[in-house]
Design a protein around this motif. Structure first.
Motif, PDB file in Angstrom:
ATOM      1  N   ARG A 123       0.803  -1.330  -0.023  1.00 23.94           N
ATOM      2  CA  ARG A 123       0.063   0.007  -0.070  1.00 23.94           C
ATOM      3  C   ARG A 123       0.910   1.343   0.085  1.00 23.94           C
ATOM      4  NH1 ARG A 123      -5.680   1.072   3.342  1.00 23.94           N
ATOM      5  NH2 ARG A 123      -6.276  -0.335   1.566  1.00 23.94           N
ATOM      6  N   VAL A 124       0.676   2.043  -1.115  1.00 23.89           N
ATOM      7  CA  VAL A 124       1.515   3.541  -1.372  1.00 23.89           C
ATOM      8  C   VAL A 124       0.730   4.555  -0.529  1.00 23.89           C
ATOM      9  CG1 VAL A 124       2.707   4.605  -2.747  1.00 23.89           C
ATOM     10  CG2 VAL A 124       2.611   2.429  -3.257  1.00 23.89           C
ATOM     11  N   TYR A 125       1.524   5.251   0.277  1.00 23.72           N
ATOM     12  CA  TYR A 125       0.874   6.551   0.888  1.00 23.72           C
ATOM     13  C   TYR A 125       1.487   7.921   0.560  1.00 23.72           C
ATOM     14  CZ  TYR A 125      -1.039   3.017   4.211  1.00 23.72           C
ATOM     15  OH  TYR A 125      -1.512   2.017   4.792  1.00 23.72           O
ATOM     16  N   LYS A 126       0.549   8.710   0.133  1.00 23.34           N
ATOM     17  CA  LYS A 126       0.946  10.031  -0.396  1.00 23.34           C
ATOM     18  C   LYS A 126       0.277  11.188   0.395  1.00 23.34           C
ATOM     19  CE  LYS A 126       3.465  10.449  -3.644  1.00 23.34           C
ATOM     20  NZ  LYS A 126       5.076  10.496  -3.532  1.00 23.34           N
ATOM     21  N   THR A 127       0.614  12.399   0.270  1.00 27.02           N
ATOM     22  CA  THR A 127      -0.009  13.662   0.785  1.00 27.02           C
ATOM     23  C   THR A 127      -1.206  13.666  -0.283  1.00 27.02           C
ATOM     24  OG1 THR A 127       0.764  15.172  -0.656  1.00 27.02           O
ATOM     25  CG2 THR A 127       2.091  14.827   1.237  1.00 27.02           C
ATOM     26  N   GLY A 128      -2.482  14.445   0.302  1.00 27.74           N
ATOM     27  CA  GLY A 128      -3.319  14.860  -0.581  1.00 27.74           C
ATOM     28  C   GLY A 128      -3.174  15.826  -1.627  1.00 27.74           C
ATOM     29  N   PRO A 129      -4.204  16.091  -2.551  1.00 29.03           N
ATOM     30  CA  PRO A 129      -4.110  16.798  -3.679  1.00 29.03           C
ATOM     31  C   PRO A 129      -3.676  18.149  -3.587  1.00 29.03           C
ATOM     32  CG  PRO A 129      -6.362  16.348  -3.347  1.00 29.03           C
ATOM     33  CD  PRO A 129      -5.532  15.589  -2.329  1.00 29.03           C
ATOM     34  N   TRP A 130      -3.522  18.687  -2.491  1.00 24.66           N
ATOM     35  CA  TRP A 130      -2.503  20.024  -2.468  1.00 24.66           C
ATOM     36  C   TRP A 130      -1.373  19.728  -2.835  1.00 24.66           C
ATOM     37  CZ3 TRP A 130       1.197  19.555   0.955  1.00 24.66           C
ATOM     38  CH2 TRP A 130       1.288  18.692   1.998  1.00 24.66           C
ATOM     39  N   GLY A 131      -0.743  18.560  -2.650  1.00 24.21           N
ATOM     40  CA  GLY A 131       0.603  18.213  -3.388  1.00 24.21           C
ATOM     41  C   GLY A 131       0.341  17.377  -4.675  1.00 24.21           C
ATOM     42  N   GLN A 132       1.452  17.202  -5.274  1.00 23.15           N
ATOM     43  CA  GLN A 132       1.280  16.166  -6.633  1.00 23.15           C
ATOM     44  C   GLN A 132       1.441  14.738  -6.047  1.00 23.15           C
ATOM     45  OE1 GLN A 132       4.532  16.935  -9.492  1.00 23.15           O
ATOM     46  NE2 GLN A 132       5.662  15.699  -8.389  1.00 23.15           N
ATOM     47  N   GLY A 133       1.528  14.421  -4.968  1.00 24.38           N
ATOM     48  CA  GLY A 133       1.742  13.029  -4.517  1.00 24.38           C
ATOM     49  C   GLY A 133       0.670  12.242  -5.132  1.00 24.38           C
ATOM     50  N   PRO A 134      -0.574  12.344  -5.228  1.00 23.81           N
ATOM     51  CA  PRO A 134      -1.717  11.216  -5.916  1.00 23.81           C
ATOM     52  C   PRO A 134      -1.115  10.955  -7.473  1.00 23.81           C
ATOM     53  CG  PRO A 134      -2.731  12.836  -4.592  1.00 23.81           C
ATOM     54  CD  PRO A 134      -1.402  13.512  -4.639  1.00 23.81           C
ATOM     55  N   VAL A 135      -0.460  11.744  -7.891  1.00 19.38           N
ATOM     56  CA  VAL A 135      -0.085  11.373  -9.576  1.00 19.38           C
ATOM     57  C   VAL A 135       0.745  10.081  -9.411  1.00 19.38           C
ATOM     58  CG1 VAL A 135       1.938  11.863 -10.931  1.00 19.38           C
ATOM     59  CG2 VAL A 135       0.261  13.696 -10.326  1.00 19.38           C
TER      60      VAL A 135
END
Length: 596
Positions: A275-287
């Motif tokens: 499972r890969v975790y990122k910040t929310g879409p205020w950052g580009q992490g969900p890319v």
């Protein structure tokens, strides 16, 4: 597995590992672990030292997104240290100045500096050591000196005349005695050390309680002497920026007093047993997650990790995910971002059909509400101004080869299993003029806002810019497994995802996965002023096999072949097989992993 590109051993141990983009910062982080601190204590000390030793890539006036996983918890948390736009930063104000883009440098694009409060919350809520202990290494290097790396010297040389003529307070700091610095010579930034020393002194005056001292430090920065110095400098000056004109700042002490760092749940996606975790879409992490959702439909393990099919597929998935980023992402406190749809199997099965054997030259966001208007706005605004003056972007150097390493990153794991991954940035020495009483400049992250209401990342007071900063955390079976990240602006999730895929599918160890040749596309509009784009352009390291390069060109990719070790500055750390593992990029001869 090993591969012929491995430059150094993967670090292994059981006590702790630290990997960062600068060897001094890694050593400091490890020293905190050695003296009994945990990963959170070490992270704070490492973050502050990186501000000193890589001043061209981050600084005290910058920002930081942090992913951290506490031992015993079933998922990581996000600590958002991304400051917001000032109350006076409206689209109408910028339009009244005759601007179509937010300038990349100067006073006008400054946002609230967020990293200090994020580090304070991490230390207060999860650390064990006192403020002075974790700040002392940064104070020492600022006052006593550190070797200034060649790329920092390049940054200073590029803006030397501009500092002399337009930003004299910056010239006083970065051209000491009126002289340009030389690579690897001892360099000091004593005013920054004095600022942090004063914060420590005010904290100790609050008494012996550790939490009370941290709260006093937060107050000194956001409501005390630091905020007062920023407020006065930004009110009283109008200075040159990349628009070619002088502008006053918008940031005030009230903006700083009204903001604080915040905790959030991460966004996550299940992929190949992890499972890969990122910040929310205020950052580009969900890319990163969208790329995995697209790649899930292919047998990546069967592909040659240095072959054209592999590079082509990842590049085309990147283009689709980035198109969605540019049209749909923004601060979820202000706009609705349809992440459930963007990460769904149905949506990505449809998007996957757009990937053919030839390179796409179009920007193709998904067929969701707002896509048509958002795409039209992107195409109208991207590259619509010609920059004047140096220091734009994150960052670009005038009269020097373009530099892709643009911020800093580190990952830390302690002996208890706590994990921290952070990507500090902003407040680069070339981004904005030094506030003289403090010795440092501020973040110009507002350049990432669009001045067009059709876009979800349009400028608004109190809004977070849609940043590119993108640390990554990966778990297995509800436990932390891997942390990684890299500098690189729009390239961050491209380089990090490639490293993860090679580690996960091809069994490269961390160091081998980092060392293997990298690539990235510049197809879409850049996140940084002047927001230019290069349709179909694919940057790729020359170490790829000639046949791969030939076949990619034949598919229509517009290749820009870079040096053999030119792309990426990935760091990574993992918990696997009862041991701790770490690797760091050899590119630019700065990053180092340490552990035992």
């Amino acid at each position: 597995m090993e591969n012929p590109f491995t430059t150094r051993p993967e670090i292994k141990g059981t006590f702790g590992v630290v990997t960062s983009t600068h060897w001094i910062a890694s050593a400091v982080g490890m020293s905190i672990l050695e003296r009994g601190g945990n990963a959170f204590d070490a992270a704070v000390a490492t973050g502050f030292v990186l501000q000193i030793v890589e001043p061209h890539l981050n600084g005290p006036g910058g920002e930081v997104p942090i992913l951290f996983w506490k031992q015993g918890e079933d998922e990581p948390q996000v600590l958002c240290g991304q400051g917001v736009a000032p109350a006076a930063a409206t689209i109408e104000h910028f339009e009244g100045l005759g601007l179509r883009l937010v300038p990349g440098t100067g006073l006008l694009p400054a946002v609230v500096p967020g990293s200090f409060d994020a580090w304070m919350l991490l230390l207060r809520d999860h650390g064990t050591l006192d403020l002075e202990t974790v700040l002392e290494p940064a104070i020492f290097y600022a006052r006593e000196g550190f070797p200034l790396v060649r790329r920092a010297v390049q940054a200073i040389h590029a803006v030397e005349e501009f500092f002399r003529t337009e930003w004299p307070t910056s010239a006083q700091v970065w051209l000491p005695g009126g002289r340009r610095p030389t690579p690897d010579a001892l360099f000091r930034t004593p005013a920054i050390g004095d600022t942090y020393r004063r914060i420590c002194d005010e904290a100790k005056a609050a008494g012996g309680d550790r939490v009370a001292q941290i709260e006093a430090a937060r107050n000194a920065f956001y409501r005390g002497f630091v905020a007062e110095a920023i407020d006065g400098f930004y009110r009283e000056n109008a200075l040159m920026d990349t628009s070619g004109r002088k502008h006053s700042g918008l940031l005030t002490g009230d903006d700083m007093a009204g903001w604080q760092a915040s905790y959030e749940r991460p966004v996550s996606y299940d992929y190949a047993g992890a499972r890969v975790y990122k910040t929310g879409p205020w950052g580009q992490g969900p890319v990163f997650l969208q790329m995995l959702a697209l790649l899930k439909g292919y047998d990546i393990a069967a592909m040659d990790p240095l072959g054209d099919d592999y590079v082509h597929l990842i590049t085309e998935c990147t283009k689709l995910a980035m198109a969605d980023r540019d049209v749909f992402y923004g601060d979820p406190n202000f706009v609705e971002v349809p992440l459930d749809v963007l990460l769904s199997d149905e949506y990505n099965a449809e998007r996957r059909r757009l990937i053919g054997r030839e390179a796409s030259l179009d920007i193709r966001p998904g067929a969701l509400p707002g896509a048509e208007a958002g795409l039209a706005a992107l195409l109208e605004r991207a590259g619509c101004e010609t920059p004047v003056g140096p220091g734009m972007g994150e960052p670009t150097f005038v009269d020097l080869p373009e530099v892709e390493g643009d911020t800093v990153h580190f990952d830390i794991i302690d002996r208890w299993g706590n994990v921290v991954s952070a990507t500090p940035s902003g407040g680069w020495l070339q981004s904005s003029p030094v506030v003289p009483e403090l010795g440092f400049p501020l973040s110009t992250r507002a350049q990432m806002f669009w001045l067009d209401r059709r876009l979800t990342s349009a400028l608004a007071p109190g809004k977070r810019p849609r940043t590119t900063l993108s640390p990554t955390m990966v778990g297995r079976d509800g436990k932390p497994w891997l942390a990684l990240g890299t500098p690189g602006g729009d390239q961050q999730d491209q380089w990090s995802s490639t490293v993860l895929l090679r580690h996960l599918h091809h069994r490269f160890n961390l160091q081998a996965a980092i060392d293997a040749p990298l690539f990235n596309t510049r197809h879409g509009p850049a996140s940084f002023y002047p927001r230019a784009r290069a349709p179909g352009e694919l940057l790729i390291e020359s170490r790829f096999p000639p046949q791969t390069l030939e076949r990619l060109a034949a598919r229509g990719h517009r290749l820009k072949i870079e040096g053999p070790w030119a792309l990426g500055r990935v760091c990574a750390a993992a918990i696997s097989g009862g041991m701790l593992h770490a690797g760091a990029t050899p590119r630019f001869m700065q990053g180092y992993a340490i552990g035992r």
